[in-house]
Motif scaffolding. Structure first.
Motif, PDB file in Angstrom:
ATOM      1  N   SER A   1      -7.874 -23.037   3.719  1.00 13.81           N
ATOM      2  CA  SER A   1      -8.269 -24.280   3.022  1.00 13.81           C
ATOM      3  C   SER A   1      -7.644 -25.487   3.715  1.00 13.81           C
ATOM      4  O   SER A   1      -7.036 -26.364   3.075  1.00 13.81           O
ATOM      5  N   ILE A   2      -7.773 -25.544   5.021  1.00 16.13           N
ATOM      6  CA  ILE A   2      -7.163 -26.607   5.819  1.00 16.13           C
ATOM      7  C   ILE A   2      -8.164 -27.761   5.942  1.00 16.13           C
ATOM      8  O   ILE A   2      -9.305 -27.559   6.368  1.00 16.13           O
TER       9      ILE A   2
ATOM     10  N   LEU B 150      -4.296 -20.477   2.871  1.00 13.89           N
ATOM     11  CA  LEU B 150      -3.275 -21.499   3.115  1.00 13.89           C
ATOM     12  C   LEU B 150      -3.862 -22.897   2.927  1.00 13.89           C
ATOM     13  O   LEU B 150      -4.992 -23.173   3.327  1.00 13.89           O
ATOM     14  N   GLY B 151      -3.034 -23.755   2.332  1.00 17.00           N
ATOM     15  CA  GLY B 151      -3.401 -25.168   2.195  1.00 17.00           C
ATOM     16  C   GLY B 151      -2.693 -26.012   3.241  1.00 17.00           C
ATOM     17  O   GLY B 151      -1.988 -25.497   4.128  1.00 17.00           O
TER      18      GLY B 151
ATOM     19  N   ARG C  26       1.781 -27.020   7.218  1.00 15.39           N
ATOM     20  CA  ARG C  26       2.806 -27.916   7.762  1.00 15.39           C
ATOM     21  C   ARG C  26       4.182 -27.255   7.732  1.00 15.39           C
ATOM     22  O   ARG C  26       4.955 -27.347   8.690  1.00 15.39           O
ATOM     23  N   ARG C  27       4.513 -26.587   6.632  1.00 19.63           N
ATOM     24  CA  ARG C  27       5.828 -25.932   6.509  1.00 19.63           C
ATOM     25  C   ARG C  27       5.976 -24.811   7.554  1.00 19.63           C
ATOM     26  O   ARG C  27       7.030 -24.666   8.175  1.00 19.63           O
ATOM     27  N   LEU C  28       4.911 -24.015   7.777  1.00 15.08           N
ATOM     28  CA  LEU C  28       4.963 -22.921   8.745  1.00 15.08           C
ATOM     29  C   LEU C  28       5.162 -23.456  10.164  1.00 15.08           C
ATOM     30  O   LEU C  28       6.015 -22.957  10.923  1.00 15.08           O
TER      31      LEU C  28
ATOM     32  N   PRO D  60      -2.920 -11.746  -3.630  1.00 11.95           N
ATOM     33  CA  PRO D  60      -3.378 -13.140  -3.748  1.00 11.95           C
ATOM     34  C   PRO D  60      -2.746 -14.029  -2.679  1.00 11.95           C
ATOM     35  O   PRO D  60      -1.855 -13.600  -1.967  1.00 11.95           O
ATOM     36  N   ALA D  61      -3.225 -15.236  -2.589  1.00  9.43           N
ATOM     37  CA  ALA D  61      -2.752 -16.164  -1.565  1.00  9.43           C
ATOM     38  C   ALA D  61      -1.319 -16.597  -1.859  1.00  9.43           C
ATOM     39  O   ALA D  61      -0.845 -16.557  -3.002  1.00  9.43           O
TER      40      ALA D  61
END
Length: 309
Positions: A265-266, A237-238, A243-245, A193-194
């Motif tokens: 999911s950007i 990814l949201g 942003r964190r990456l 899963p994500a």
């Protein structure tokens, strides 16, 4: 000289009478009685007076001659002689078998020693196998316990995140091409899963530690001038995870030559986070490729990206 059959019969009878006279007298108390002697040829029976050893004569049919039939005692003597002969033969066989058993007994200690050695080797092999199996069972039980703990909670535990991160991280150097540049490749695509927010936080902590080690070992220029490829495509990814990456990559001044974030999911906030990364990571080399298709980026966010580039 021609002799008639009757004269031959009389001669045989006289010989029998002489043999009878030479016999010793039977002991007292033995009653001499006539015993019948059957003839298989003519069905008649004759009586032999006196002892059992006496032979009776019978007339051959046709008057051609006579034959001597042994008495019962002679038959018994013959059987006893055969019994003695068989006993002697059995004794000889037993002596032979005894000799062979004796010879076998001389070599039996040697065979017994070999058997003991083979038995000892089998025991040691089985002991080592059982020890290995026990160790394997211990490891499997630990893994099963860990899997059981992971199954009871969320899928992306700290252990699984670190395992996936280590398998998707590659840091190599090609000395014969690109003037000895380092190549960084991070492959975390098709996550199922994500990643959750907690899982992405755990991953970024691991990535920061790994990149910091590369900086300390090879210097800041190794990351600033490397050819980096970051692939988080089709991973769900949201905006906050993106942003964190990108913040982690910017803190370590990594040259991201190729950025693959398609099929996630950007939306607008995620696109603005990418624009901020391009501005803040100016010390590193520029981005050559960005793959952002199949996301939720609107026109305003796309325009902001174009202006930043």
């Amino acid at each position: 000289v021609c002799r008639t059959p009757s004269s031959l019969s009389s001669i045989l009878q006289s010989v029998c009478r002489k043999l009878e006279r030479r016999r010793p007298p039977p002991p007292a108390g033995n009653s001499q009685e006539k015993r019948p002697v059957h003839s298989a040829e003519d069905g008649q029976q004759t009586y032999s007076p006196g002892g059992d050893r006496e032979a009776s004569t019978e007339q051959q049919p046709g008057g051609t001659g006579s034959k001597v039939s042994p008495g019962p005692q002679a038959e018994c003597d013959r059987k006893s002689a055969e019994a003695k002969t068989s006993a002697v033969a059995r004794n000889g066989d037993e002596s032979d078998s005894g000799g062979s058993s004796a010879r076998g007994s001389t070599s039996s200690p040697r065979r017994e020693g070999r058997r003991r050695q083979r038995r000892a080797r089998r025991n040691s092999a089985s002991a080592s196998a059982s020890g290995g199996a026990a160790a394997g069972l211990g490891e499997s039980s630990e893994d099963e316990g860990a899997v059981g703990d992971e199954a009871s909670g969320p899928y992306w535990t700290s252990r699984r995140v670190k395992r996936a991160a280590a398998s998707g991280f590659t840091w190599t150097r090609h000395s014969q091409s690109d003037e000895g540049r380092w190549h960084l490749k991070v492959t975390m695509s098709n996550l199922e899963p994500a990643f959750t927010d907690t899982a992405m936080e755990e991953y970024c902590a691991w990535l920061h530690s790994r990149l910091l080690g590369c900086r300390e070992e090879h210097g800041p220029s190794a990351l600033q001038n490397c050819c980096g490829e970051i692939d988080f495509s089709n991973s769900g990814l949201g905006n906050e995870q993106v942003r964190r990456l990108l913040t982690t990559l910017s803190q370590n001044e990594v040259h991201v030559a190729v950025l693959k974030l398609y099929k996630n999911s950007i939306s607008q906030d995620g696109a603005l986070a990418i624009a901020d990364f391009l501005k803040s990571n100016a010390k590193a080399g520029p981005v050559y490729e960005m793959h952002l298709s199949h996301n939720e980026i609107d026109d305003d966010a796309a325009q902001e990206l174009m202006l930043t580039l």
